[in-house]
Design an enzyme around this catalytic site. Structure first.
Site, PDB file in Angstrom:
ATOM      1  N   THR A 175       5.184   6.570   0.351  1.00  0.00           N
ATOM      2  CA  THR A 175       6.331   6.039   1.072  1.00  0.00           C
ATOM      3  C   THR A 175       7.473   7.018   0.843  1.00  0.00           C
ATOM      4  OG1 THR A 175       5.603   3.761   0.688  1.00  0.00           O
ATOM      5  CG2 THR A 175       7.879   4.072   1.354  1.00  0.00           C
ATOM      6  N   TYR A 205       3.610   1.888  -5.981  1.00  0.00           N
ATOM      7  CA  TYR A 205       3.155   0.512  -5.822  1.00  0.00           C
ATOM      8  C   TYR A 205       1.828   0.524  -5.075  1.00  0.00           C
ATOM      9  CZ  TYR A 205       5.147   0.764  -1.055  1.00  0.00           C
ATOM     10  OH  TYR A 205       5.454   1.122   0.230  1.00  0.00           O
ATOM     11  N   THR A 273      -2.616   2.906  -2.150  1.00  0.00           N
ATOM     12  CA  THR A 273      -1.590   3.373  -3.065  1.00  0.00           C
ATOM     13  C   THR A 273      -0.384   3.873  -2.281  1.00  0.00           C
ATOM     14  OG1 THR A 273      -2.338   5.681  -3.174  1.00  0.00           O
ATOM     15  CG2 THR A 273      -3.379   4.116  -4.682  1.00  0.00           C
ATOM     16  N   GLU A 274       0.775   3.773  -2.887  1.00  0.00           N
ATOM     17  CA  GLU A 274       2.014   4.290  -2.303  1.00  0.00           C
ATOM     18  C   GLU A 274       2.828   4.970  -3.406  1.00  0.00           C
ATOM     19  OE1 GLU A 274       2.798   4.412   0.819  1.00  0.00           O
ATOM     20  OE2 GLU A 274       1.567   2.865   1.800  1.00  0.00           O
ATOM     21  N   VAL A 275       2.989   6.281  -3.275  1.00  0.00           N
ATOM     22  CA  VAL A 275       3.799   7.073  -4.198  1.00  0.00           C
ATOM     23  C   VAL A 275       5.117   7.401  -3.506  1.00  0.00           C
ATOM     24  CG1 VAL A 275       3.912   9.272  -5.441  1.00  0.00           C
ATOM     25  CG2 VAL A 275       1.760   8.045  -5.323  1.00  0.00           C
TER      26      VAL A 275
END
Length: 306
Positions: A175, A205, A273-275
């Site tokens: 993100t 998240y 996944t979101e980094v």
């Protein structure tokens, strides 16, 4: 971060037609090379894994082979795990995280799981550092067999060809600040809608499937990643990007209903996944490490809880 932005293409309130899509397309330029950055690393792994060409994109004469890596021998008695990256081509740590996992950690799972990895689902978008494909379509809202994104339909066809059932699928994303400054306004303009300002969360998240909740699986991933980088806190409304936080670093989407990549296998364990690579508290290298840690934790949990 939030940023209001009136998009320069189209007429407010009116969906784009062919002329607007062409105008958008003409603004896109190749900023990096799939055949230079990604393909040689996949080719280098062909000594250990089967290099599978599962399709080809042809956009105005530019062709891109769609490449996967899979264990040479799929053992019928072993579970199967899928790792995908680059569904959104601009989300760099997803691509490089999948590659780095295959280069540095995948061998630890030999004889324990059948591995299938697609490091860069959307190579045209990877080169343009964009969310959409050549047709201004987001592949990650169109994972259905009759959908408009060849990036998605080709992957669905590959998954359907795999004989072993999938136990786990982890889809690696980011993100970014450009979600609010560029891609949100572009989507609103394309669809003839009002752009809602988006608060970008600072940290890592994951997204669980609201139709197949696996809270312990998600928390195992969060715990592993927390030793590498920080986890996104909820905003003042108890949300992350407009969705309620259901556990530390976890939100939920109905994956199949939304046509998201995480729904394509029917696996028991799925996660996205979101980094957040734009955080001053992290680095590109740390974001890649976080993705690798997430993949390892996901496979470890799935194998321990089949």
């Amino acid at each position: 971060m939030t940023k209001s932005n009136i998009y320069p293409i189209g007429t407010p309130g009116e969906p784009w037609g062919a002329a607007e899509i062409e105008a958008w397309r003409n603004q896109q330029s190749r900023q990096r090379r799939y055949d230079v950055d990604i393909m040689p690393r996949i080719d280098a792994l062909a000594g250990r894994y089967d290099r599978v060409v599962y399709g080809e994109l042809d956009y105005a004469g530019e062709t891109y082979p769609l490449l996967a890596l899979r264990d040479r021998s799929f053992a019928p008695h072993l579970p199967t795990a899928l790792v995908t990256g680059g569904v959104h081509g601009y989300e760099t740590s997803g691509v490089l995280g999948a590659l780095t996992f295959m280069e540095t950690a995948a061998s630890d799972y030999a004889g324990k799981v059948n591995l299938l990895a697609i490091p860069c689902v959307s190579p045209w978008a990877y080169e343009r550092i964009n969310r959409w494909n050549y047709d201004a379509v987001d592949p990650n809202r169109n994972f259905r067999p009759d959908g408009p994104a060849r990036e998605a339909t080709a992957l669905i066809e590959l998954i359907a060809s795999v004989q072993s059932p999938f136990l786990m699928h982890i889809d690696l994303h980011e993100t970014t600040d450009t979600d609010a400054s560029e891609f949100g306004p572009a989507r609103a303009a394309r669809d003839g809608k009002v752009n809602d300002l988006e608060l970008i969360p600072d940290g890592f998240y994951v997204v669980d499937d609201s139709a197949n909740r696996q809270p312990a699986f998600q928390q195992a991933i969060i715990a592993a990643v927390e030793s590498v980088t920080h986890i996104a806190p909820p905003d003042d409304n108890g949300e992350i990007i407009g969705s309620p936080v259901v556990a530390h670093g976890v939100i939920e989407y109905p994956l199949q209903e939304l046509g998201l990549c995480g729904a394509i296998t029917g696996a028991r364990y799925t996660t996205t996944t979101e980094v957040y690579p734009d955080s001053p508290r992290t680095s590109p290298e740390e974001c890649i490490e976080a993705q690798v840690a997430a993949v390892r934790a996901a496979i470890d949990f799935a194998l321990a809880n089949p």
